[in-house]
Design an enzyme around this catalytic site. Structure first.
Site, mmCIF file in Angstrom:
data_model
loop_
_atom_site.group_PDB
_atom_site.id
_atom_site.type_symbol
_atom_site.label_atom_id
_atom_site.label_comp_id
_atom_site.label_asym_id
_atom_site.label_seq_id
_atom_site.Cartn_x
_atom_site.Cartn_y
_atom_site.Cartn_z
ATOM 1 N N ARG A 36 0.856 -1.194 0.000
ATOM 2 C CA ARG A 36 0.000 0.000 0.000
ATOM 3 C C ARG A 36 0.891 1.242 0.000
ATOM 4 N NH1 ARG A 36 -2.261 0.700 6.232
ATOM 5 N NH2 ARG A 36 -0.400 1.776 6.964
ATOM 6 N N SER A 90 13.442 10.167 5.492
ATOM 7 C CA SER A 90 12.388 11.155 5.771
ATOM 8 C C SER A 90 13.070 12.479 6.113
ATOM 9 C CB SER A 90 11.545 10.704 6.965
ATOM 10 O OG SER A 90 10.734 11.766 7.425
ATOM 11 N N TYR A 132 11.408 7.392 15.423
ATOM 12 C CA TYR A 132 11.312 7.435 13.958
ATOM 13 C C TYR A 132 12.436 8.313 13.375
ATOM 14 C CZ TYR A 132 8.967 8.081 9.394
ATOM 15 O OH TYR A 132 8.658 8.121 8.061
ATOM 16 N N LYS A 151 15.429 7.066 10.822
ATOM 17 C CA LYS A 151 15.627 7.620 9.475
ATOM 18 C C LYS A 151 16.984 8.323 9.362
ATOM 19 C CE LYS A 151 11.671 6.237 7.753
ATOM 20 N NZ LYS A 151 11.607 5.168 6.742
ATOM 21 N N ILE A 211 3.565 13.501 3.191
ATOM 22 C CA ILE A 211 2.959 12.854 2.021
ATOM 23 C C ILE A 211 1.625 12.231 2.437
ATOM 24 C CG2 ILE A 211 3.302 11.130 0.189
ATOM 25 C CD1 ILE A 211 5.511 13.314 0.204
HETATM 26 P P1 NAD Z 1 2.314 2.890 4.842
HETATM 27 O O1 NAD Z 1 2.122 2.570 6.282
HETATM 28 O O2 NAD Z 1 1.119 3.291 4.044
HETATM 29 O O3 NAD Z 1 3.025 1.675 4.086
HETATM 30 C C1 NAD Z 1 4.117 0.983 4.660
HETATM 31 C C2 NAD Z 1 4.118 -0.450 4.149
HETATM 32 O O4 NAD Z 1 5.229 -1.123 4.763
HETATM 33 C C3 NAD Z 1 2.842 -1.205 4.529
HETATM 34 O O5 NAD Z 1 2.307 -1.878 3.405
HETATM 35 C C4 NAD Z 1 3.312 -2.162 5.609
HETATM 36 O O6 NAD Z 1 2.580 -3.369 5.673
HETATM 37 C C5 NAD Z 1 4.771 -2.395 5.213
HETATM 38 N N1 NAD Z 1 5.533 -2.858 6.355
HETATM 39 C C6 NAD Z 1 5.559 -2.310 7.598
HETATM 40 N N2 NAD Z 1 6.281 -3.062 8.426
HETATM 41 C C7 NAD Z 1 6.712 -4.126 7.710
HETATM 42 C C8 NAD Z 1 7.468 -5.288 8.043
HETATM 43 N N3 NAD Z 1 7.905 -5.506 9.292
HETATM 44 N N4 NAD Z 1 7.744 -6.172 7.068
HETATM 45 C C9 NAD Z 1 7.278 -5.991 5.812
HETATM 46 N N5 NAD Z 1 6.547 -4.911 5.440
HETATM 47 C C10 NAD Z 1 6.255 -4.013 6.397
HETATM 48 O O7 NAD Z 1 3.430 4.026 4.816
HETATM 49 P P2 NAD Z 1 3.859 5.043 3.645
HETATM 50 O O8 NAD Z 1 3.377 6.387 4.023
HETATM 51 O O9 NAD Z 1 3.557 4.496 2.315
HETATM 52 O O10 NAD Z 1 5.441 5.054 3.899
HETATM 53 C C11 NAD Z 1 6.363 4.294 3.133
HETATM 54 C C12 NAD Z 1 7.761 4.700 3.547
HETATM 55 O O11 NAD Z 1 7.930 6.111 3.351
HETATM 56 C C13 NAD Z 1 8.081 4.426 5.019
HETATM 57 O O12 NAD Z 1 9.423 3.998 5.150
HETATM 58 C C14 NAD Z 1 7.893 5.784 5.664
HETATM 59 O O13 NAD Z 1 8.640 5.909 6.847
HETATM 60 C C15 NAD Z 1 8.394 6.685 4.564
HETATM 61 N N6 NAD Z 1 7.900 8.072 4.656
HETATM 62 C C16 NAD Z 1 6.562 8.342 4.589
HETATM 63 C C17 NAD Z 1 6.145 9.673 4.693
HETATM 64 C C18 NAD Z 1 4.697 10.059 4.625
HETATM 65 O O14 NAD Z 1 4.387 11.247 4.820
HETATM 66 N N7 NAD Z 1 3.777 9.153 4.316
HETATM 67 C C19 NAD Z 1 7.083 10.696 4.882
HETATM 68 C C20 NAD Z 1 8.426 10.368 4.937
HETATM 69 C C21 NAD Z 1 8.837 9.055 4.824
#
Ligand code: NAD
Length: 244
Positions: free
Chosen positions: A15, A139, A152, A156, A185
């Site tokens: 996702r 991040s 977190y 990162k 995001i």
């Molecule tokens: P999200 O929670 O929608 O998706 C994360 C995915 O990682 C999920 O499908 C989850 O099942 C999977 N996951 C989590 N733990 C896991 C594990 N132990 N083993 C296998 N899979 C696992 O998050 P997102 O917003 O799509 O974020 C994706 C990445 O981007 C992350 O690393 C997050 O830290 C980073 N990020 C997100 C944002 C934001 O604003 N959304 C900002 C900066 C960085």
């Protein structure tokens, strides 16, 4: 089709940002091995839409003793990856004084330790072919910190350190390692944020909007493709100018 003939492994592909990157890379001709905790509900449709170019792996990267084995099995099954998007991540936010050891450790385990073990295992295989691009999902919080996210932010920041160090170790063998630093995001991860916190964050974004998953996927495509062939060890913010 800038990724024609390329094989990519993408963690957290079920996702959010990982799913959007998966779709973008498929559209650019890549063959993808998506990894997540479980099969997404729409997997059947996604596999059919990809016409045989999407493969699925289930694993919990939080089982640190298993990460190397999971990666090695994926490498064996695919014949080796050209691109690795190290994207799986979690949050367990709390103020520092209230943060439990469990909240601290789980985030460090998945976002930093598992990400490091996965990256080095894939990088080792890439060096044999003297080519490859690894994209670590960091991040802006890893650079600038954030109240309520000491765990977190540390994970990162650590991943940025891993990115720069690994990049130096494998550069002479043709492998590039870079990081993306998304800002705010729109995703399931950020849906949990309160309206007040969301408003506060948006006020700090010069481009005056939240980032889209597509914005991060475009930056990932840049690092995955030959367009960035002379760039390694770098952290690219995708934050609407938040920290300019
Ligand atoms: P999200 O929670 O929608 O998706 C994360 C995915 O990682 C999920 O499908 C989850 O099942 C999977 N996951 C989590 N733990 C896991 C594990 N132990 N083993 C296998 N899979 C696992 O998050 P997102 O917003 O799509 O974020 C994706 C990445 O981007 C992350 O690393 C997050 O830290 C980073 N990020 C997100 C944002 C934001 O604003 N959304 C900002 C900066 C960085």
């Amino acid at each position: 089709m800038v990724l024609n003939g390329k094989k990519a492994l993408i963690t957290g592909a079920g996702r959010g940002i990982g799913k959007t990157i998966t779709d973008k890379f498929l559209a650019q001709g890549a063959e993808i091995w998506g990894l997540d905790l479980r099969e997404p509900d729409d997997l059947k449709e996604r596999l059919a839409a990809a016409g045989g170019k999407l493969h699925w792996l289930c694993a919990d990267l939080g089982n640190l003793g298993e990460v190397d084995k999971v990666m090695e099995a994926a490498i064996k099954e695919s014949g080796g990856f050209d691109i690795f998007v190290n994207n799986a991540g979690i949050t367990k936010d709390n103020l520092a004084f209230r943060m439990s050891q469990e909240e601290w450790q789980k985030v460090i385990d998945i976002n930093l330790s598992a990400a490091f073990f996965a990256a080095r295992t894939v990088a080792r295989d890439m060096t044999r072919k003297k080519a490859g691009s690894i994209i670590n999902m960091a991040s802006v919080v890893g650079v600038h910190g954030n109240g309520g996210q000491a765990n977190y932010s540390a994970s990162k920041a650590g991943l940025i350190g891993v990115t720069k160090s690994l990049a130096l170790e494998v550069a002479s063998r043709g492998v590039r390692v870079n990081a993306l630093a998304p800002g705010y995001i729109e995703s399931d991860m950020t849906a949990a944020i309160s309206d007040a916190a969301r408003q506060f964050m948006l006020e700090k974004v010069p481009l005056k909007r939240a980032g889209k998953q597509e914005d991060v996927a475009e930056a990932a495509l840049f690092f995955a493709s030959d367009a960035s062939s002379y760039i390694t060890g770098q952290v690219l913010p995708v934050d609407g100018g938040m920290f300019t």
